[in-house]
Design a protein around this motif. Structure first.
Motif, short mmCIF file in Angstrom:
data_model
loop_
_atom_site.label_atom_id
_atom_site.label_comp_id
_atom_site.label_asym_id
_atom_site.label_seq_id
_atom_site.Cartn_x
_atom_site.Cartn_y
_atom_site.Cartn_z
N THR A 27 0.82 -1.22 0.00
CA THR A 27 0.00 0.00 0.00
C THR A 27 0.85 1.26 0.00
O THR A 27 0.57 2.19 -0.75
N GLU A 28 1.89 1.33 0.82
CA GLU A 28 2.73 2.52 0.88
C GLU A 28 3.88 2.49 -0.13
O GLU A 28 4.43 3.53 -0.48
N ARG A 29 4.27 1.31 -0.59
CA ARG A 29 5.32 1.14 -1.61
C ARG A 29 6.59 1.93 -1.24
O ARG A 29 7.12 2.70 -2.05
N LEU A 30 7.07 1.71 -0.02
CA LEU A 30 8.22 2.47 0.47
C LEU A 30 9.46 2.24 -0.37
O LEU A 30 10.31 3.13 -0.50
N ALA A 31 9.59 1.05 -0.94
CA ALA A 31 10.80 0.71 -1.70
C ALA A 31 10.95 1.54 -2.96
O ALA A 31 12.02 1.53 -3.58
N TRP A 32 9.89 2.28 -3.34
CA TRP A 32 9.97 3.09 -4.57
C TRP A 32 9.73 4.56 -4.29
O TRP A 32 9.45 5.33 -5.20
N ARG A 337 -10.16 29.75 -25.71
CA ARG A 337 -9.70 28.56 -26.44
C ARG A 337 -9.77 27.35 -25.51
O ARG A 337 -9.32 27.40 -24.37
N VAL A 338 -10.34 26.24 -25.99
CA VAL A 338 -10.51 25.04 -25.17
C VAL A 338 -9.76 23.88 -25.81
O VAL A 338 -9.92 23.60 -27.00
N VAL A 339 -8.95 23.21 -25.01
CA VAL A 339 -8.21 22.02 -25.44
C VAL A 339 -8.63 20.86 -24.55
O VAL A 339 -8.64 20.99 -23.31
N ALA A 340 -8.99 19.73 -25.16
CA ALA A 340 -9.33 18.52 -24.41
C ALA A 340 -8.20 17.52 -24.58
O ALA A 340 -7.99 16.99 -25.68
N LEU A 341 -7.46 17.29 -23.52
CA LEU A 341 -6.34 16.34 -23.56
C LEU A 341 -6.86 14.92 -23.32
O LEU A 341 -7.31 14.60 -22.22
N ARG A 342 -6.80 14.09 -24.37
CA ARG A 342 -7.21 12.69 -24.23
C ARG A 342 -5.98 11.90 -23.77
O ARG A 342 -5.18 11.45 -24.57
N ILE A 343 -5.90 11.75 -22.45
CA ILE A 343 -4.69 11.25 -21.82
C ILE A 343 -4.70 9.72 -21.77
O ILE A 343 -5.72 9.10 -21.44
N GLY A 344 -3.57 9.13 -22.10
CA GLY A 344 -3.41 7.69 -21.99
C GLY A 344 -2.95 7.28 -20.60
O GLY A 344 -3.09 8.03 -19.63
N LEU A 345 -2.40 6.09 -20.48
CA LEU A 345 -1.88 5.60 -19.21
C LEU A 345 -0.63 6.41 -18.86
O LEU A 345 0.35 6.37 -19.59
N VAL A 346 -0.68 7.14 -17.76
CA VAL A 346 0.42 8.00 -17.38
C VAL A 346 1.45 7.19 -16.59
O VAL A 346 1.11 6.55 -15.59
N VAL A 347 2.68 7.20 -17.05
CA VAL A 347 3.73 6.35 -16.49
C VAL A 347 4.67 7.19 -15.63
O VAL A 347 5.29 8.15 -16.11
N ALA A 348 4.77 6.84 -14.37
CA ALA A 348 5.72 7.46 -13.44
C ALA A 348 5.90 6.51 -12.26
O ALA A 348 5.09 5.60 -12.05
N ARG A 349 6.93 6.74 -11.50
CA ARG A 349 7.29 5.82 -10.42
C ARG A 349 6.35 5.94 -9.22
O ARG A 349 6.10 4.96 -8.51
N LEU A 357 2.11 -1.69 -10.32
CA LEU A 357 2.72 -2.90 -10.85
C LEU A 357 4.10 -3.18 -10.28
O LEU A 357 4.57 -4.32 -10.31
N LEU A 358 4.77 -2.15 -9.75
CA LEU A 358 6.18 -2.31 -9.35
C LEU A 358 6.37 -3.40 -8.31
O LEU A 358 7.24 -4.26 -8.46
#
Length: 478
Positions: A27-32, A337-349, A357-358
């Protein structure tokens, strides 16, 4: 060593194992978490002390100086634990379950000391010697606890050493394309994406107005910023150059019950409608509203490449994104002006799909989902922040923009690349039928479905992705 004392030690071991794996690892993922290097070192040292105690007390009576050494180890454990409590309080907010577990551990440890110290004092009065004291099954349980504690200690030290090299890149340069001294209103400012965006803007010298619902979470945001808990707190003469609307209930944290669907939808529409009303009463309108959306707008597809001109398939993800984009589009009536960001799976640690998944992958428990042939359209988080800055700066960009890296991958490839980076096997395939029975539409749309989305509009307007391939992104992150 009485049966009661061994029972208390066994209870301590069980609670310690629960704390280590449920809280620290899963749950806390301290190792990362780079902020927890000191905590991990404290855990590592304490676990190695436990390993020595289990070995010594499980198989021997330690007389004379050896008994005094055990007493010194117990005192060192108390000192480490107290230091650990302070470190945890300074560096992270413990969940309620971990606080309760720590309290129970402390109470039980006090009971252990009450029974163990008199035994050790008695041993200390005898001539120095190590006397074999085989206790049958209890000795073997102690040996298993020794091995487990030792391995956990080595794991903690190795994780702390790894975190020392996992430096987070400077945030300010991510928004270098913006003109100087911009004022940006950010909703969802404490979220996984919003927090990094706010850090980038403030570090680069811009003024951020952050809409937050939870002031406790806002404590993690960098200063200086202006915190508000309601858009009504902003007067009509407030100057804003851009609004970035990322607020919304998480969609990937639990199954989509009817109540959850309504919460997901209303959380986005409510804030977006408030943003549009705010823009309407501003004396000076912002130049652009950058609104969140997702690749779920396209619905479920197989292998067809999807650009911003592609059509959609009906499903909950599409209905959600379509309603969200339509609510934001109302700001155009105010000349924005309006921009709609169709965001995919955002990858970060430290968040998003990768952070979940780590731990299982690091323990060799990873593998493809279903057939593994579904497409995963992803984007590295810093590239997403750079893209947000790009669309703010590019005055001719509007409408939907795919916020995904140029090279989407199948789930099989994503799994293999993550396993390769962590140097672990990834052989435990999760059956599609099991996922559907557990998660229903949630599993079907987010885990087993997919879209092969291409960022044509971003590329054609001069945006350059730093991380075009998943391998390059994982090498930078991990």
């Amino acid at each position: 060593m009485t049966p009661l004392l061994w029972t208390l030690i066994a209870i301590q071991v069980v609670m310690g194992v629960f704390d280590t794996f449920y809280h620290h690892e899963f749950t806390e993922r301290l190792a990362w978490r780079p902020s927890q290097q000191t905590e991990l070192r404290l855990h590592g040292g304490r676990n190695l002390l436990y390993a020595a105690l289990f070995l010594g007390l499980g198989w021997f009576e330690l007389h004379g100086l050896w008994a005094w050494l055990v007493i010194a180890v117990l005192l060192a454990e108390i000192a480490i634990t107290l230091t650990d409590f302070v470190e945890e309080d300074l560096t992270r907010k413990l969940p309620a379950s971990e606080r309760i577990n720590h309290t129970l551990l402390a109470i039980n440890y006090g009971a252990i000391l009450a029974w163990l110290v008199p035994v050790l004092v008695g041993w200390a009065m005898q001539p120095t010697a190590v006397v074999a004291a085989y206790a049958g099954l209890l000795s073997w349980i102690a040996a298993a606890a020794c091995i487990g504690a030792g391995l956990c200690g080595l794991r903690d030290f190795a994780a702390a050493r790894r975190l020392a090299r996992l430096a987070t890149p400077p945030a300010g340069e991510l928004v270098a394309v913006l003109p100087p001294a911009q004022t940006v209103l950010v909703t969802g400012a404490t979220g996984f994406i919003g927090g990094r965006l706010v850090a980038s803007l403030t570090e680069a010298g811009h003024h951020v107005i952050a809409l937050v619902r939870n002031r406790a979470k806002a404590a993690s945001l960098p200063l200086p910023i202006t915190l508000i808990t309601s858009l009504d707190q902003l007067p009509s003469d407030t100057r804003t150059d851009a609004v970035v609307n990322l607020a919304g209930e998480p969609i990937g944290d639990q199954a989509w019950t009817e109540a959850k669907r309504q919460t997901i939808l209303q959380s986005r529409l409510s804030v977006t409608s408030d943003v549009v009303r705010l823009i309407g009463r501003f004396d000076r309108k912002p130049m652009v509203l950058v609104n969140g959306s997702a690749v779920g707008w396209y619905g479920l597809w197989q292998d067809q490449p999807l650009t911003e001109s592609a059509k959609s398939h009906a499903c909950f993800s599409h209905d959600l994104c379509e309603a969200w984009e339509r609510a934001a589009k109302a700001a155009e009536a105010h000349g924005v002006r309006v921009v709609a960001l169709r965001i995919g799976l955002v990858v970060a640690r430290d968040g998003g799909v990768l952070s979940r998944l780590l731990t299982p992958f690091e323990f060799g428990l990873g593998g493809p989902l279903g057939s593994g042939l579904q497409w995963m359209s992803w984007i590295e988080r810093d590239d997403l922040v750079r893209l947000i800055a790009h669309v703010i700066a590019k005055k001719d960009l509007s409408g939907p923009i795919n916020a995904t890296a140029p090279l989407p991958v199948r789930n099989l490839t994503f799994t293999a690349e993550l396993a390769r980076r962590l140097r672990r096997p990834a052989l435990l395939r999760v059956p599609a039928g099991l996922l559907r029975r557990i998660g229903g539409d949630f599993a079907n749309e987010l885990l087993l479905g997919g879209q092969r989305v291409l960022p044509n509009k971003a590329l054609s307007n001069g945006f350059v992705f730093r991380y075009q391939s998943l391998r390059s992104a994982l090498e930078a992150i991990l």
